[in-house]
Design a protein around this motif. Structure first.
Motif, PDB file in Angstrom:
ATOM      1  N   ASP A  91       0.635  -2.157   5.805  1.00 17.99           N
ATOM      2  CA  ASP A  91       1.880  -1.800   5.109  1.00 17.99           C
ATOM      3  C   ASP A  91       1.857  -2.242   3.645  1.00 17.99           C
ATOM      4  O   ASP A  91       2.512  -1.621   2.797  1.00 17.99           O
ATOM      5  CB  ASP A  91       3.079  -2.436   5.819  1.00 17.99           C
ATOM      6  N   GLU A 149       6.719   3.535   2.703  1.00 21.18           N
ATOM      7  CA  GLU A 149       6.984   2.264   3.381  1.00 21.18           C
ATOM      8  C   GLU A 149       5.974   1.978   4.483  1.00 21.18           C
ATOM      9  O   GLU A 149       5.726   0.827   4.817  1.00 21.18           O
ATOM     10  CB  GLU A 149       8.394   2.277   3.977  1.00 21.18           C
ATOM     11  N   HIS A 150       5.394   3.023   5.034  1.00 25.34           N
ATOM     12  CA  HIS A 150       4.462   2.848   6.151  1.00 25.34           C
ATOM     13  C   HIS A 150       3.540   4.060   6.224  1.00 25.34           C
ATOM     14  O   HIS A 150       3.968   5.189   5.973  1.00 25.34           O
ATOM     15  CB  HIS A 150       5.237   2.691   7.466  1.00 25.34           C
ATOM     16  N   LYS A 173      10.689   6.286   1.727  1.00 28.46           N
ATOM     17  CA  LYS A 173      12.048   5.757   1.621  1.00 28.46           C
ATOM     18  C   LYS A 173      12.924   6.781   0.912  1.00 28.46           C
ATOM     19  O   LYS A 173      12.715   7.103  -0.248  1.00 28.46           O
ATOM     20  CB  LYS A 173      12.036   4.444   0.848  1.00 28.46           C
ATOM     21  N   GLU A 205      15.119   7.948   5.741  1.00 33.60           N
ATOM     22  CA  GLU A 205      13.671   8.000   5.562  1.00 33.60           C
ATOM     23  C   GLU A 205      13.148   9.387   5.961  1.00 33.60           C
ATOM     24  O   GLU A 205      13.741  10.072   6.792  1.00 33.60           O
ATOM     25  CB  GLU A 205      12.977   6.922   6.402  1.00 33.60           C
TER      26      GLU A 205
END
Length: 251
Positions: free
Chosen positions: A158, A169-170, A188, A231
């Protein structure tokens, strides 16, 4: 006129104690003067307002009183509300790294790529073990003979997600049969499919895909129950996911 007797203070104290114990106070205290000045003692007189119980009641009433919102608090709530609104296309920049070549890349190759491009060295899949791991995958790619190794691969940290995109974010990697089956980038903010495709330079819906890509999907990230969606997931798949048990006909 005679002076007031010293017993008046004791009588006032007794009246206060009577009120404090919870009994109704409705007695008359007579000052020993010629004019016989009379004070009617009730729970709402100025005297009893200074008792501990009265002060406690006043504090409780003050706490239960509705508070007026200050202009600063109203502005803060408005700004917080704006953050929950869908993000605009102007907020979505282009990715820092081209992710289109990733799907179908062998796990050993992808591990070496991450080491060179991002400075991240996986303990199993890296440039030093690349040749050996490729040989292992050539041997263990069969899902029926090696079901556990069929989904072996590496994870994307991450901490490096923002290196792919400033709003990432991931980044999830799904490996199957030794190759990267799907990449999922969680951004995001909420964006439309057209905005994401434009920013990531992805083919428009209905257009021809690159040879290594089978499917591209832009969708809301799985929201929590009752929570607003904030998201967006960018899913790029090289081929359909097949579980090892499905391929081998297991129960």
């Amino acid at each position: 006129m005679r002076r007031q007797g010293p017993g008046i203070e004791k009588k006032l104290i007794r009246a206060a104690k009577t009120h404090k114990k919870g009994r109704q106070v409705n007695r008359k205290i007579v000052f020993p003067t010629d004019n016989s000045r009379v004070f009617n003692m009730t729970p709402f007189t100025d005297f009893l307002l200074h008792t501990p119980m009265a002060r406690k009641r006043a504090r409780a009433m003050k706490q239960n009183r509705p508070r007026k919102s200050s202009p600063a608090s109203v502005l803060l709530l408005a700004l917080l509300g704006l953050t929950a609104l869908p993000s605009s296309a102007a907020d979505l920049a282009s990715p820092s790294i081209d992710v289109l070549p990733w799907p179908r890349m062998p796990a050993p190759e992808f591990g070496c790529y991450m080491e060179k491009a991002l400075g991240y060295r996986d303990s199993t899949f890296n440039c030093a073990t690349r040749a050996r791991q490729l040989a292992v995958y050539e041997k263990n790619h069969d899902a029926c003979e090696h079901p556990k190794a069929f989904h072996d691969g590496l994870d994307f940290p991450d901490a490096l997600a923002a290196r792919v995109h400033p709003l990432a974010e991931h980044v999830a990697l799904q490996f199957q049969g030794g190759s990267l089956q799907e990449v999922i980038i969680t951004l995001k903010g909420k964006y439309s499919e057209a905005d994401v495709r434009k920013a990531f330079r992805l083919p428009a819906s209905g257009q021809a895909m690159p040879e290594n890509i089978m499917r591209i999907e832009i969708e809301d990230h799985n929201p929590l129950q009752g929570k607003p969606q904030t998201e967006t997931d960018v899913r790029i798949a090289g081929f359909d996911f097949l579980d090892a048990m499905d391929l081998c006909g297991g129960d």
